[in-house]
Design a protein around this motif. Structure first.
Motif, PDB file in Angstrom:
ATOM      1  N   ASP A   1       0.827  -1.215   0.000  1.00  0.00           N
ATOM      2  CA  ASP A   1       0.000   0.000   0.000  1.00  0.00           C
ATOM      3  C   ASP A   1       0.858   1.260   0.000  1.00  0.00           C
ATOM      4  OD1 ASP A   1       1.068  -0.268   2.501  1.00  0.00           O
ATOM      5  OD2 ASP A   1      -0.794   0.119   3.603  1.00  0.00           O
ATOM      6  N   VAL A   2       2.097   1.136  -0.497  1.00  0.00           N
ATOM      7  CA  VAL A   2       3.057   2.239  -0.454  1.00  0.00           C
ATOM      8  C   VAL A   2       3.284   2.777  -1.868  1.00  0.00           C
ATOM      9  CG1 VAL A   2       5.475   2.827   0.034  1.00  0.00           C
ATOM     10  CG2 VAL A   2       4.190   1.372   1.610  1.00  0.00           C
ATOM     11  N   GLU A   3       3.430   4.091  -1.976  1.00  0.00           N
ATOM     12  CA  GLU A   3       3.770   4.736  -3.240  1.00  0.00           C
ATOM     13  C   GLU A   3       5.245   5.130  -3.296  1.00  0.00           C
ATOM     14  OE1 GLU A   3       1.918   5.166  -5.942  1.00  0.00           O
ATOM     15  OE2 GLU A   3       0.233   4.106  -5.009  1.00  0.00           O
TER      16      GLU A   3
ATOM     17  N   ARG B   1       5.849   5.331   8.768  1.00  0.00           N
ATOM     18  CA  ARG B   1       4.819   5.382   7.739  1.00  0.00           C
ATOM     19  C   ARG B   1       3.928   6.602   7.934  1.00  0.00           C
ATOM     20  NH1 ARG B   1       3.699   0.731   4.642  1.00  0.00           N
ATOM     21  NH2 ARG B   1       5.123  -0.993   5.097  1.00  0.00           N
ATOM     22  N   GLU B   2       3.725   7.325   6.855  1.00  0.00           N
ATOM     23  CA  GLU B   2       2.800   8.459   6.830  1.00  0.00           C
ATOM     24  C   GLU B   2       1.968   8.341   5.566  1.00  0.00           C
ATOM     25  OE1 GLU B   2       4.938  12.100   7.129  1.00  0.00           O
ATOM     26  OE2 GLU B   2       5.831  11.611   9.080  1.00  0.00           O
ATOM     27  N   GLY B   3       0.748   7.851   5.722  1.00  0.00           N
ATOM     28  CA  GLY B   3      -0.085   7.612   4.559  1.00  0.00           C
ATOM     29  C   GLY B   3       0.546   6.546   3.679  1.00  0.00           C
ATOM     30  N   ARG B   4       0.791   6.872   2.412  1.00  0.00           N
ATOM     31  CA  ARG B   4       1.352   5.910   1.464  1.00  0.00           C
ATOM     32  C   ARG B   4       2.843   6.142   1.244  1.00  0.00           C
ATOM     33  NH1 ARG B   4      -2.750   3.216  -1.113  1.00  0.00           N
ATOM     34  NH2 ARG B   4      -1.499   2.699  -2.947  1.00  0.00           N
ATOM     35  N   ARG B   5       3.471   6.815   2.194  1.00  0.00           N
ATOM     36  CA  ARG B   5       4.912   7.067   2.137  1.00  0.00           C
ATOM     37  C   ARG B   5       5.582   6.480   3.371  1.00  0.00           C
ATOM     38  NH1 ARG B   5       7.213  13.097   1.482  1.00  0.00           N
ATOM     39  NH2 ARG B   5       6.770  12.633  -0.715  1.00  0.00           N
TER      40      ARG B   5
END
Length: 463
Positions: free
Chosen positions: A48-50, A64-68
């Motif tokens: 789920d990471v960009e 982890r912060e959102g998708r980063r």
């Protein structure tokens, strides 16, 4: 190799990109910290990471912060913002962020490049590995440095081995017998020790190499004997099985046990009693059984060389240990576990460093003799390095200039047969991964992994 976003091995087949994306659960692994080789590996799940930002910090941490995700390592050779791993369409790319010491991929400096399964990313003194696929249910982050209480035999970043190791850890406190299979040197006794450590049993672990027991003395060694039972029996002896009472009996190379002794061992396992050679009374024993072999027991049963009823008693749960060449993500973790045992006398394991060139060689070598070969190579290299910085010139010649992983001359017969079959099918399908995967009843990503392992370039087969 710079600014190259179309490297061979990245997922560029238009017809199967969507299906591959559904299968992918990519991971980024801190395989080896050259400045801290005593620290085991770390795994980040990228499902789920960009983007993953990589750089220097005071401690190793993944935030982890959102998708980063921001991953920091305490490595003075790293820039604070060194590089990034980013999702690009159906694939992933590595991009240098203007670092002072540069970013290397597969040993070559790069500013931007597509990532393929198994790629090694060198940042400062650290080596990371990118893996494309994995099961979502067990693909979560894992930092082995935060698991000091976990027995060494259960510590792995390889997903399938981790799942099986968890099952073994769950079974450890029970009396379910465990059969460990794998090539010579894969660490079967390490697993037995891990099982014993996690079992909570107060007795000792007694390891027996069934192939090394003199054929005429197998039963007296295993079950003990009474004084006068035979010439030279001047006193009672309890035997190895009774010594393991209350603990764990590790039967290594169980396939080498003579057939007549297999019958006697089966009786002990069924009745949980031992009758010493020359004795008339039986003695109760409470032992946990872990057996191991590198042989194909089912084939030996079919050939009449191993008893099926004994196999049934030993194989309550079976664990297949993969060869080291198939779990490269665990190299750093294994090195961390081995260091205290292999540093020269008087040297401090915390003073050891691994130079980038040596790290690359260690992580790309094929290890035909598995963990045993790694241990001996480290022991020798650290003596040559004076217990300090391990460099490429300290490693064995085979590791300094290894044959390509896929070189047919370096393969075992079964791997050579698999490689030949894969090449034949790729030729017939014109290098179509999806069609070849259907013929072999495997996921396309598995074929890509085999191609990488065997040094097969798909472009050579495409029409």
């Amino acid at each position: 190799m710079t600014d190259d976003l179309t490297r061979t091995g990245s997922r560029t087949d238009s017809g199967d990109a969507a299906q591959l994306a559904a299968l992918d659960q990519p991971r980024l692994i801190v395989a080896l910290e050259g400045a801290r080789p005593w620290v085991p590996g770390l795994r980040l799940a990228l499902g789920d990471v960009e983007e993953v930002l990589l750089g220097r910090g005071t401690v190793r941490a993944a935030t982890r912060e959102g998708r980063r995700v921001t991953l920091t390592l305490p490595d003075h050779e790293l820039s604070r913002q060194h590089a990034a791993v980013r999702r690009v369409g159906a694939g992933w790319e590595l991009r240098d962020l203007g670092s002072k010491n540069g970013t290397h991929l597969a040993g070559h400096p790069t500013t931007a490049a597509a990532l393929a399964d198994g790629d090694l990313i060198e940042l400062g003194a650290a080596t990371l590995m990118f893996r494309e696929e994995g099961a979502a249910m067990i693909g979560a982050d894992r930092d082995l440095a935060g698991e000091p209480a976990t027995p060494a035999g259960f510590r792995t970043l390889a997903l399938e081995l981790e799942r099986r190791a968890r099952d073994v850890a769950t079974l450890a406190p029970s009396d379910v017998p465990i059969l460990v299979r794998g090539e010579t040197g894969t660490g079967k006794e390490v697993i037995a020790r891990a099982v014993h450590e996690a079992s909570g049993r107060g007795g000792e672990l007694v390891a027996i190499n069934c192939g090394a027991l003199p054929r005429t003395l197998v039963e007296s060694e295993l079950f003990g004997y009474r004084r006068g039972a035979f010439s030279g029996a001047t006193a009672d002896r309890e035997g190895l099985v009774r010594r393991a009472h209350g603990g764990t009996l590790f039967l290594d190379e169980i396939a080498e046990l003579p057939e007549e002794s297999q019958v006697a061992l089966l009786r002990v396992l069924q009745e949980r009693q031992v009758r010493p050679v020359g004795g008339t009374d039986t003695i109760a024993v409470d032992v946990r059984i872990v057996a191991a072999t590198h042989q194909d027991l089912l084939r030996r049963i079919a050939e009449g060389r191993f008893r099926q009823d004994l196999y049934a008693r030993l194989a309550g749960f079976e664990l297949e240990l993969p060869p080291l060449r198939e779990r490269a993500e665990d190299l750093g973790t294994l090195i961390a576990a081995l260091l205290p045992r292999v540093v020269p006398a008087g040297a401090d394991p915390l003073g050891v460093r691994v130079h980038r060139g040596a790290a690359r060689a260690l992580l790309t070598y094929g290890y035909p003799l598995n963990v045993r070969e790694l241990e001996q190579a480290l022991r020798t290299a650290l003596v040559l390095a004076g217990g300090r910085e391990l460099r490429l010139e300290h490693l064995p010649e085979a590791m300094r200039a290894p044959s390509p992983r896929g070189g047919a001359e370096a393969l075992r017969p079964e791997d050579r047969a698999l490689r030949d079959r894969l090449i034949e099918i790729l030729r017939a399908t014109g290098g179509n991964v999806m069609a070849a995967a259907r013929q072999m009843d495997k996921a396309p990503i598995q074929l890509r992994r085999w191609c990488r392992r065997f040094g097969i370039d798909l472009a050579e087969f495409r029409r």
